[in-house]
Scaffold this active site. Structure first.
Site, PDB file in Angstrom:
ATOM      1  N   LYS A 273       0.626  -0.721   0.139  1.00  0.00           N
ATOM      2  CA  LYS A 273      -0.047   0.085   0.230  1.00  0.00           C
ATOM      3  C   LYS A 273       0.953   0.868   0.503  1.00  0.00           C
ATOM      4  O   LYS A 273       0.338   2.127   0.013  1.00  0.00           O
ATOM      5  CB  LYS A 273      -1.130   0.381   1.504  1.00  0.00           C
ATOM      6  CG  LYS A 273      -1.912  -1.087   1.368  1.00  0.00           C
ATOM      7  CD  LYS A 273      -2.515  -1.396   2.912  1.00  0.00           C
ATOM      8  CE  LYS A 273      -3.233  -2.685   3.032  1.00  0.00           C
ATOM      9  NZ  LYS A 273      -3.548  -2.624   4.346  1.00  0.00           N
TER      10      LYS A 273
ATOM     11  N   HIS B 217      -8.244  19.560   4.276  1.00  0.00           N
ATOM     12  CA  HIS B 217      -7.509  19.103   5.059  1.00  0.00           C
ATOM     13  C   HIS B 217      -5.982  18.532   4.357  1.00  0.00           C
ATOM     14  O   HIS B 217      -5.455  17.547   4.090  1.00  0.00           O
ATOM     15  CB  HIS B 217      -8.101  17.177   5.384  1.00  0.00           C
ATOM     16  CG  HIS B 217      -9.588  18.370   5.964  1.00  0.00           C
ATOM     17  ND1 HIS B 217      -9.542  18.336   7.320  1.00  0.00           N
ATOM     18  CD2 HIS B 217     -10.945  17.261   5.264  1.00  0.00           C
ATOM     19  CE1 HIS B 217     -11.155  18.369   8.282  1.00  0.00           C
ATOM     20  NE2 HIS B 217     -11.833  18.334   6.550  1.00  0.00           N
TER      21      HIS B 217
ATOM     22  N   ARG C 187      -7.971  12.448   8.278  1.00  0.00           N
ATOM     23  CA  ARG C 187      -7.626  11.652   9.434  1.00  0.00           C
ATOM     24  C   ARG C 187      -6.530  11.575   9.893  1.00  0.00           C
ATOM     25  O   ARG C 187      -6.021  10.931  11.060  1.00  0.00           O
ATOM     26  CB  ARG C 187      -8.851  10.546   9.650  1.00  0.00           C
ATOM     27  CG  ARG C 187      -9.771  10.596   9.440  1.00  0.00           C
ATOM     28  CD  ARG C 187     -11.192   9.385   9.969  1.00  0.00           C
ATOM     29  NE  ARG C 187     -10.732   8.870  10.357  1.00  0.00           N
ATOM     30  CZ  ARG C 187     -10.860   7.255  10.997  1.00  0.00           C
ATOM     31  NH1 ARG C 187     -11.730   6.726   9.942  1.00  0.00           N
ATOM     32  NH2 ARG C 187     -10.832   6.721  11.728  1.00  0.00           N
TER      33      ARG C 187
ATOM     34  N   ARG D 108     -11.427  -6.085  13.729  1.00  0.00           N
ATOM     35  CA  ARG D 108     -11.353  -5.299  12.378  1.00  0.00           C
ATOM     36  C   ARG D 108     -12.835  -6.081  12.464  1.00  0.00           C
ATOM     37  O   ARG D 108     -13.152  -7.119  12.377  1.00  0.00           O
ATOM     38  CB  ARG D 108     -11.249  -5.561  10.830  1.00  0.00           C
ATOM     39  CG  ARG D 108      -9.270  -5.487  11.323  1.00  0.00           C
ATOM     40  CD  ARG D 108      -9.114  -3.915  11.093  1.00  0.00           C
ATOM     41  NE  ARG D 108      -7.309  -3.806  11.138  1.00  0.00           N
ATOM     42  CZ  ARG D 108      -7.062  -3.747  11.683  1.00  0.00           C
ATOM     43  NH1 ARG D 108      -7.530  -2.793  12.929  1.00  0.00           N
ATOM     44  NH2 ARG D 108      -5.803  -3.408  11.289  1.00  0.00           N
TER      45      ARG D 108
END
Length: 295
Positions: A53, A113, A132, A282
């Site tokens: 990722k 943001h 976030r 999760r």
DNA sequence: CGATTTCCCTGGCCGC
DNA sequence: TGCGGCCAGGGAAATC
């Protein structure tokens, strides 16, 4: 929640538009997770790669190879403006926002943001936006990943030969952790997050809480991980809440989900109601009929 | 040293 | 309408 398919989609969009650009200026939100962005200023982009990722932007600084590493976390977005209107050299000010608001081109208006900005030598800018702040930015000598332990210990890419059924089986079975937890660990295979883990386990007919998997199950799961990730890439990623690609577009893979987020709905294979559980903090969905322990 | 727990973050949604 | 509570969750640091 960008996982491998989402990051790969962004990589493919950024690579042709970024390669060759010189980073002439930068700005970063005042947090240690983002201020390393400034270390990339003065370097030229050689290419854009991906590992799991992580987005790895190859940099050349006077002949020295560096990497600008970006992890998008939960809500990170990257985009390129067609032009940048600097009214301030540092943080975006209300005057900047006013300027963006007057622009007719939406790509010239960063959201509220913004966490990092790199200005390119042709007047465009690369923007990193992250509501976030779960994202992270680092600049390191090429291949030096000690400061990012998960990247340093990352397992093989899912399409690499090293991600074999036997590798998957032996790695899963040497630990007492649930198979889903191990898929999410990044150490057995790189790039799988919660969405594609649930999808792969469902497709392979493997119970997410299994502590042991057979050779047959490992073969099915290896193939399923590859398939759901490849299809995710083909669909431009999964947009459920926050994910947007580098052009602000949404993926379409959410239309094809069989398991993730579908607890309480009937299994698309056998019509049994999918069950919700929590594995390793999760949210998890699985079919109690198609996915049996030890399967 | 490996396994487990805690913390980081904000917006959207729900119920009262 | 307003607001508290809850949920989303990957990775790194802290702790066991």
């Amino acid at each position: 929640m960008p996982e491998l398919p989402e990051v790969e989609t962004i990589r493919r969009q950024l690579a042709p538009r970024l390669t060759g650009a010189l980073l002439v200026d930068g700005w970063a939100f005042a947090s240690g997770k983002f201020t390393p962005a400034l270390d990339a200023v003065g370097a030229r982009v050689d290419g854009v790669r991906r590992r799991g990722k992580y987005l790895l932007i190859d940099l050349d600084r006077d002949g020295n190879a560096e990497e600008l590493i970006v992890h998008l976390g939960m809500t990170g977005r990257l985009s390129i403006t067609e032009r940048w209107i600097p009214t301030s050299a540092a943080a975006p000010t209300p005057a900047d926002r006013s300027s963006w608001a007057r622009s007719t081109d939406a790509t010239d208006r960063p959201g509220p943001h913004l966490r990092a900005r790199w200005t390119l030598d042709d007047g465009r800018a690369l923007l990193f936006d992250d509501v976030r702040r779960f994202g992270r930015i680092a600049v390191v000598p090429a291949g030096s990943h000690d400061a990012l332990p998960t990247l340093a210990a990352l397992g093989p890419e899912p399409f690499d030969d090293a991600f074999s059924p036997e590798h998957l089986r032996t790695q899963v079975n040497r630990s007492e952790r649930a198979v889903k937890t191990q898929l999410l660990s990044q150490r057995i295979v790189a790039g799988v997050g919660n969405i594609y883990a649930d999808e792969a386990l469902w497709r392979a007919g493997v119970h997410p809480g299994s502590r042991r998997i057979t050779r047959a199950a490992a073969q099915r799961l290896r193939d399923a991980v590859r398939d759901v990730l490849a299809e995710g890439i083909d669909h431009g990623g999964t947009t459920l809440r926050n994910y947007r690609d580098a052009e602000g577009g949404e993926g379409t893979n959410q239309r094809y989900l069989d398991c993730y987020g579908r607890a309480g709905e009937p299994c698309s294979r056998c019509a049994t109601i999918l069950r919700r559980s929590v594995i390793d903090a999760r949210a998890t969905a699985h079919c109690p009929r198609c996915q049996r322990r030890g399967g």
